[in-house]
Structure formats: structure tokens, C-alpha cells
Design an enzyme around this catalytic site. Structure first.
Site, PDB file in Angstrom:
ATOM      1  N   GLU A 118       0.786  -0.608   0.450  1.00  0.00           N
ATOM      2  CA  GLU A 118      -0.454  -0.496   0.265  1.00  0.00           C
ATOM      3  C   GLU A 118       1.137   1.330  -0.097  1.00  0.00           C
ATOM      4  OE1 GLU A 118      -3.958  -1.242   2.957  1.00  0.00           O
ATOM      5  OE2 GLU A 118      -2.488  -0.940   3.840  1.00  0.00           O
ATOM      6  N   CYS A 131       3.297   8.419   0.836  1.00  0.00           N
ATOM      7  CA  CYS A 131       3.793   7.565   1.888  1.00  0.00           C
ATOM      8  C   CYS A 131       4.281   6.392   1.565  1.00  0.00           C
ATOM      9  CB  CYS A 131       2.611   7.302   3.078  1.00  0.00           C
ATOM     10  SG  CYS A 131       3.730   6.468   4.578  1.00  0.00           S
ATOM     11  N   CYS A 138       6.703  -6.941   7.348  1.00  0.00           N
ATOM     12  CA  CYS A 138       7.598  -5.694   7.859  1.00  0.00           C
ATOM     13  C   CYS A 138       8.404  -7.492   8.744  1.00  0.00           C
ATOM     14  CB  CYS A 138       7.268  -4.583   8.219  1.00  0.00           C
ATOM     15  SG  CYS A 138       8.740  -3.580   9.571  1.00  0.00           S
ATOM     16  N   CYS A 142       6.389  -4.895  15.769  1.00  0.00           N
ATOM     17  CA  CYS A 142       6.668  -4.296  16.781  1.00  0.00           C
ATOM     18  C   CYS A 142       4.947  -4.120  16.445  1.00  0.00           C
ATOM     19  CB  CYS A 142       6.209  -2.498  15.762  1.00  0.00           C
ATOM     20  SG  CYS A 142       8.757  -1.960  15.352  1.00  0.00           S
ATOM     21  N   CYS A 145       1.825  -2.193  15.448  1.00  0.00           N
ATOM     22  CA  CYS A 145       1.980  -1.785  14.253  1.00  0.00           C
ATOM     23  C   CYS A 145       1.055  -2.903  13.124  1.00  0.00           C
ATOM     24  CB  CYS A 145       3.250  -1.165  13.432  1.00  0.00           C
ATOM     25  SG  CYS A 145       3.520  -1.119  11.851  1.00  0.00           S
ATOM     26  N   CYS A 372      -0.531   6.902   9.858  1.00  0.00           N
ATOM     27  CA  CYS A 372       0.487   5.744   9.720  1.00  0.00           C
ATOM     28  C   CYS A 372       0.581   4.280  10.836  1.00  0.00           C
ATOM     29  CB  CYS A 372       1.354   6.439  11.169  1.00  0.00           C
ATOM     30  SG  CYS A 372       1.731   7.662  10.525  1.00  0.00           S
TER      31      CYS A 372
END
Ligand code: SAH
Length: 381
Positions: A118, A131, A138, A142, A145, A372
Site C-alpha cells: 500500500e 507515503c 515487515c 512492533c 503496528c 501511520c
């Protein structure tokens, strides 16, 4: 000690975010991966004069088109071979979600191997920001996230990142975002992925972003932000590139106990080490570093933590850093929520009291899961 319900690798991951293992295929070579010299070699290998590379670069980087029917200065007979060899289709628009009266657009891209990533385009009255993702998923895990909960699938190639940029620039240039035709001003590597792990590809991408027309997009390095969990060797390498890029460090806690929980790589590179590297980055580039701090209710939002953060930043000098608190964007399955407004205000006031420039980041796109930490391409989307 703070408690967490969603831990990296644990079975409490929301089912919707568990991905089946995917076929992973490296992206085919694309014109945008190559240097100006290599582009000329590549067109020569197709039996074309070397100057065609410059014509193609102008189409791609200045007019944002990779469509052979737009290449009117190139003989029709040559177009197909060039397109097939040098302009494979890398991104296909699968889904588009809009918010803020159409000025925030989240796009889900299908990649050539069936994976998805995305990107989010945000237009403001006087500027626009894109962005982009640097990886599919990933590996940094975390727990607050959405991408971190997906796990890592693969790195993107430089051209897969540059295509996200070109397509956004084209959208803006065509006036498809309310407000009339516009240019892209800012680019942030804050989508899916940890860019410093895909170092070579992000640097190839960045060199082409900043290269002057016709060989690149002619962006200013100052308007490009590389965001990282704090991989110290990567930050040091970036500092040595001689480019005034903006560095963002995702800190989220000023103490190792809590940070190791929120940003697991902290067990390898501690708060102190990450801050030292960020300070060194400032010295090398003269660019003020951004500290990202997602404010999570009752986790990391205490006034004493603001004080500790202010103290640790000031211990490394003045004027080298600013802090961007971001109200947490809750992700599916997480028990965490954003801090109360009054708590956020106090956190900001404390930091400012220490003389630290502090700006709360807006949460644009949160209603389309485009803010975010919310980027997490669903496989079946
Ligand atoms: N891997 C890079 C870029 C990823 S995301 C990094 O960690 O910096 C960009 C920013 O969004 C990071 O600061 C990240 O910590 C933050 N973020 C992640 N999840 C979030 C959430 N749910 N709410 C608010 N910010 C979040």
C-alpha cells in the site's frame, strides 16, 4: 512492567492478519532500476540508438508515463520491444480508498508475483506528501503496528518503489486529486517495511528521486524522509551518503524496558545507541532528526517519560532534533488505544518545557486504515 497482549510471533495475532505463505518472486528488471548509462546500454542492446534512453527517461520522469502509445517520438515499430524489455508492469491498482474529501488516497497495489503493498497520498492546501512502502510486510514485529503483525514477505525493488512515486505524481499532475493539478513535494518511507533493511534498493530509489530531469524526478533530498526503528549500522551508512535526507527515528519510549517491548529490535540497538546514531546523523548532514513517538494510552504517555525523553535528547545537544508525537492509530486485534487528549497535551507541554520542538502528527487517513502503522495489505483484498 508494562503488559502487552499482542506480542511478536505469538498466537494472539488477529486471524484477519495472518497471511498464508506466499510465492515470492523478485521483480523483473525495469528501466527505473538502471543508471543513465545502463539505460543507454539497454536500449542499444535492443538495436536502438542510445539517445532513446533520454527520450524514454523524459516520458517516465517528466511526463510520468510508461505507456508506449505516449512515446510519439519513438518509431512505432520499436515501441513494443522496448516496453516488453524495459517497462514490465510492476504495479497494478487493486483498490483505492479515499478520505478527507478525496485529498487522502490509499492505494492497494498488486505486484507481479501476486503480493500486495500500500501507499498513501495526502494533499494539503500548499503541499502534498506520499507515503510509500519499501517491503512487503515487515520483520520488525512492533506489536502496535499493523504491518509488524503481518511479518516479512520480501523486499521491494527500487523500481517497485519508484513506480509508487511515478503513479502518485501522475495522479497529481492529471488533477485527479481535488484542488487542481499539483506536484509531489514530500516523500516519506513510512509505509510497509523497514527501509534500512532494504538498503541498496532504497538508495537506488533515492538517487533516482533526486536526480535532475530527465534522468530522475528532481526531488529535493530534504523533502525525503527515511524512517527507521533505529538500525544503527544503517543510520551510519545513510549519514555517509552525503545527501541531506531527513531521518526519522521511531523511538516510542525513552527507556529500554518499555522500548524493547514496543520496538523489539531495541534488544539489539538500545535507546542510547539509537539516539547517539541519530545525533551523529545530524552532525554529518546538518539535518534535524525527527523522533517519532506513538502515544499509547497508559503505556508510554506518562509525564515522567516525556521528561526522560527531553533529558536524553538534551544530553546530546540542542537544536538537533524535534519530536513528532502521533496519537496511536489502533490496529485490528490490538487492545491499545490512543492517549487521552489531556495526557497528550501534557506530554507535549513537558517536552516543550525542555526546549524540544514538538509537533503532534495528524492522523490523516485513519478512517480508511491509511494512517501511520495501519498499512497492512490484506491478501484477499
Ligand atoms: N519501519 C519504519 C517505517 C514504518 S512506519 C519505522 O519503524 O520507522 C512509520 C511510522 O509509523 C513509525 O514511526 C511507526 O512506529 C509508526 N507507527 C506504526 N504503527 C503505528 C500506529 N498503530 N499508530 C501510530 N503510529 C504507528
Amino acid at each position: 512492567m508494562a503488559t502487552t497482549q499482542v506480542r511478536p510471533g505469538d498466537e494472539t495475532k488477529p486471524v484477519a492478519l495472518q497471511m498464508a505463505p506466499r510465492r515470492v518472486v523478485k521483480a523483473p528488471r525495469h528501466f527505473a532500476d538502471l543508471s543513465a548509462e545502463e539505460r543507454a546500454d539497454a536500449v542499444a542492446a535492443l538495436g536502438q540508438p542510445r539517445f532513446r534512453a533520454k527520450q524514454l527517461a523524459t516520458h517516465y520522469f517528466t511526463h510520468f508515463t510508461a505507456d508506449p502509445t505516449d512515446w510519439t517520438d519513438i518509431p512505432a515499430a520499436a515501441r513494443e520491444a522496448i516496453a516488453t524489455d524495459l517497462f514490465p508492469v510492476l504495479l497494478t491498482r487493486r483498490k483505492e480508498l479515499k478520505a478527507d474529501k478525496g485529498t487522502t488516497v490509499k492505494t492497494l497495489w498488486g505486484l507481479h508475483d501476486g503480493n500486495r503493498v500500500e501507499s498513501v497520498l495526502m494533499r494539503y492546501p500548499r503541499r502534498s506528501t506520499l507515503c510509500i512502502s519499501s517491503q512487503v510486510g515487515c520483520g520488525m514485529a512492533c506489536p502496535f503496528c499493523a504491518t509488524g503483525q503481518l511479518g516479512f514477505t520480501r523486499n521491494l525493488s527500487a523500481s517497485e518503489m519508484l513506480e509508487q512515486v511515478r503513479l502518485a505524481m501522475r495522479t497529481l499532475a492529471l488533477g485527479e486529486i481535488p484542488g487542481g493539478p499539483a506536484r509531489l513535494n514530500n516523500l516519506v518511507f513510512m509505509g510497509e517495511g523497514e527501509g534500512l533493511i532494504n538498503y541498496r534498493a532504497i538508495m537506488t530509489c533515492i538517487r533516482t528521486l533526486v536526480a535532475d530531469a530527465p534522468h530522475g524526478f528532481g526531488m529535493s533530498a530534504r523533502n525525503i524522509t527515511v524512517s527507521t526503528v533505529g538500525l544503527v549500522p544503517g543510520i551510519n551508512k545513510l549519514a555517509a551518503e552525503g545527501l541531506p535526507l531527513t531521518l526519522a527515528l521511531s523511538l516510542h519510549a525513552p527507556d529500554d524496558d518499555l522500548r524493547s517491548e514496543l520496538v523489539p529490535i531495541n534488544t539489539r540497538f538500545s535507546v542510547g545507541e539509537a539516539l547517539d546514531a541519530a545525533r551523529t546523523y545530524y552532525e554529518a548532514t546538518g539535518r534535524r532528526v525527527s523522533i517519532e513517538y506513538a502515544l499509547i494510552k497508559d503505556m508510554n504517555d506518562q509525564a515522567w517519560r516525556a521528561d526522560l525523553l527531553g533529558k536524553k535528547l538534551n544530553a546530546r545537544g540542542r537544536g538537533w532534533v524535534h519530536v513528532n508525537p502521533i496519537p496511536l492509530n489502533p490496529t485490528p486485534g490490538s487492545i491499545w488505544t490512543a492517549s487521552e487528549r489531556a495526557v497528550e497535551d501534557e506530554f507535549v507541554a513537558r517536552l516543550r518545557g525542555h526546549g524540544i520542538p514538538t509537533t503532534v502528527r495528524d492522523t490523516r487517513g485513519s478512517d480508511i486504515d491509511g494512517a501511520c502503522g495501519q498499512l497492512a495489505a490484506e491478501e484477499d483484498a
